[in-house]
Write an enzyme that holds these catalytic residues in place. Structure first.
Site, short mmCIF file in Angstrom:
data_model
loop_
_atom_site.label_atom_id
_atom_site.label_comp_id
_atom_site.label_asym_id
_atom_site.label_seq_id
_atom_site.Cartn_x
_atom_site.Cartn_y
_atom_site.Cartn_z
N ASP A 25 0.94 -1.24 0.14
CA ASP A 25 -0.14 -0.08 0.05
C ASP A 25 0.68 1.31 -0.10
OD1 ASP A 25 -1.68 1.85 0.37
OD2 ASP A 25 -2.60 1.31 2.42
N LYS B 100 0.09 3.77 -2.18
CA LYS B 100 -0.65 5.04 -2.77
C LYS B 100 0.05 5.77 -3.62
CE LYS B 100 -4.06 4.86 1.09
NZ LYS B 100 -3.41 3.91 1.95
N THR C 279 7.97 7.72 -12.42
CA THR C 279 8.38 7.39 -11.25
C THR C 279 7.34 6.29 -10.63
OG1 THR C 279 8.89 9.93 -10.97
CG2 THR C 279 8.71 8.78 -8.72
N GLY D 92 -15.32 2.18 12.44
CA GLY D 92 -16.74 2.28 12.64
C GLY D 92 -17.78 1.46 11.59
N GLY D 93 -16.89 0.90 10.54
CA GLY D 93 -17.64 0.11 9.34
C GLY D 93 -17.88 -1.32 10.04
O1 O7M Z 1 -8.49 -1.01 10.39
P1 O7M Z 1 -7.71 0.22 10.55
O2 O7M Z 1 -8.71 1.36 10.64
O3 O7M Z 1 -6.96 0.37 11.53
O4 O7M Z 1 -6.87 0.23 9.26
C1 O7M Z 1 -7.16 0.51 8.13
C2 O7M Z 1 -6.42 0.35 6.76
O5 O7M Z 1 -6.70 0.61 5.71
C3 O7M Z 1 -5.40 1.26 7.11
O6 O7M Z 1 -3.85 0.87 6.85
C4 O7M Z 1 -5.45 2.48 6.27
O7 O7M Z 1 -4.21 3.25 6.06
C5 O7M Z 1 -6.08 1.64 5.06
N1 O7M Z 1 -7.11 2.53 4.38
C6 O7M Z 1 -8.03 3.28 5.04
O8 O7M Z 1 -8.39 3.09 6.14
N2 O7M Z 1 -8.87 4.00 4.26
C7 O7M Z 1 -9.09 4.40 3.04
O9 O7M Z 1 -9.77 4.87 2.40
C8 O7M Z 1 -7.98 3.57 2.19
C9 O7M Z 1 -6.97 2.61 3.03
C10 O7M Z 1 -6.36 1.92 2.16
O10 O7M Z 1 -5.67 0.77 2.57
O11 O7M Z 1 -5.78 2.53 1.12
C11 O7M Z 1 -5.25 1.62 0.25
#
Ligand code: O7M
Length: 219
Positions: free
Chosen positions: A63, A65, A72, A178-179
């Site tokens: 990840d 992003k 690049t 929260g999901g």
């Molecule tokens: O369960 P959590 O909240 O501790 O972690 C969620 C993980 O998903 C954490 O690594 C975040 O950086 C990632 N994430 C999100 O929470 N929301 C997003 O919209 C996108 C990501 C993600 O993984 O993006 C690729």
């Protein structure tokens, strides 16, 4: 889809920052996860070699992003795949040429690219939400393997599913944000991504198993 098995539909977000914890949590949860997502916290804390260490337990989604000019983007994706990642997460707001270059690079490694659409945190409604469906259609056009869509807004997962058809949807925001895993899967997600609820627990394996059972019930 090369990188992800679709067995438990759970992806672990391994946002710990040291090798010992990373290995402990991965080992404990290995039988419950389809993949492990590794991002900046763990790679900056331990080095890129951690991808290869975690590959022994499950396919790794890097990840990073990725959001840069195509050249690049190519360099970053290549490093992630060379390190052993099966998939890389990229942004779509940089445009089709950037996303296409990531997909082209992934093909060389038989890997996958996931494109972020609307993020799961509240601030995503400011700039990302109005463009999320367009970002999803860029993922389709560029032949990405899938998209990232917010478990915190199942109705948006449903709308994004309408655009991406058979692409894979991976959905973060379950638990700490929260999901609900069941709601995200019912709305059309293929996998939920869960971090803190699992790695923050004293018994990560048991937490992972609970989420897997919740998903099984709504199949
Ligand atoms: O369960 P959590 O909240 O501790 O972690 C969620 C993980 O998903 C954490 O690594 C975040 O950086 C990632 N994430 C999100 O929470 N929301 C997003 O919209 C996108 C990501 C993600 O993984 O993006 C690729």
């Amino acid at each position: 889809m090369e990188s992800l098995r679709r067995n438990t539909q759970l992806i672990l977000a391994l946002d710990v920052t040291d090798v010992k914890n990373a290995i402990r949590v991965s080992k404990d949860t290995a039988e419950y996860v389809d993949a492990v997502k590794i991002g900046y916290p763990l790679v900056l804390g331990t080095g890129l070699g951690i991808i290869n260490d975690i590959c022994k337990f499950a396919p790794v989604i890097a990840d990073f992003k990725v959001a840069d000019i195509p050249n690049t983007d190519h360099l970053i994706c290549s490093q992630a795949f060379e390190a052993g990642a099966s998939a890389v997460i990229v942004h779509g707001f940089t445009g089709r040429d950037s996303v296409l270059e990531c997909v082209r690079t992934a093909k060389k490694y038989e890997g996958d690219i996931f494109v972020v659409t609307e993020m799961s945190h509240p601030g995503a409604v400011e700039f990302m939400q109005p463009k999320a469906l367009e970002l999803a259609s860029i993922a389709v056009e560029c032949k990405a393997s899938g998209v990232v869509a917010p478990a915190t807004r199942p109705e948006r997962v449903r709308q994004i599913r309408g655009v991406v058809e058979n692409l894979t949807i991976i959905s973060p925001g379950v638990g700490a944000q929260g999901g609900s895993a069941a709601d995200a899967i019912r709305a059309g997600a293929d996998h939920v991504i869960v971090g803190r609820s699992i790695y923050g627990s004293k018994t990560p394996g048991i937490e992972a198993e609970k989420i897997v059972k919740e998903i099984e019930k709504c199949r």
